[in-house]
Write a protein that holds these residues in place. Sequence first.
Motif: not given
Length: 206
Positions: A86-94, A177-194
């Motif tokens: 995301e441009k807004s916080d320079d962090s990764w998200t779904l 190892n990525l910096t996540l945009s936590l308001a949009r996507t959490s580590k829990e979300d990533i784990k659940a997706a996989f």
Amino acid sequence: MEKQLALLLNELQGIGQSGKKYGHDVFDQERYDQLLVVTEKLLGLLTDWDETQIQHYLYTDDGYATPKVDVRGVVFVADKLLLVKEKSDDSWTLPGGWGDIGYSPFEVAAKEIYEEAGIMVTPLQLMAVKDKAKHNYPASLTYVYKFFVYCKAKNTAIKKGLETVDVGFFTQQECENLTLSLARTSKEDIKAAFSYHHQPKNTICD
């Protein structure tokens, strides 16, 4: 701001908004007006919002107060998960965003993925519905339900969009190892997706 405090402010705003819509007694209307004034003062003390932001939060919506809907798309190619930066916080998200009037959650997921990552997808399954306040996200003054839609990619020629500065497919280990945009996507979300990708199951609603 602590999550519990944000939830209390959410409740005050919701009570005031719903009361103004459905309260018929003139004295009740005055009380609901006063409740919103008190909430406005609390927001001024407890947040860094300016007056315009506070007024927008308290008075833009009307009718019965309901949660907003955030829709996120889950796309895999070769066991790698699609993420956007995301441009807004320079962090990764779904990829995803707010639900749009006139679009189903599946249509929103497909639209957001195309706008943010440049690829066409076919939505296949509602993977999960989450009450954001009940999971490990930062405190928010907006009450949100999060929809996660599992999709199949029609092509893999990804490209950044107007709101994203980068796009990529990542293994589960790379995601850690990525910096996540936590308001949009959490580590829990990533784990659940996989987990869902490896073993699809019924929709999880929590």
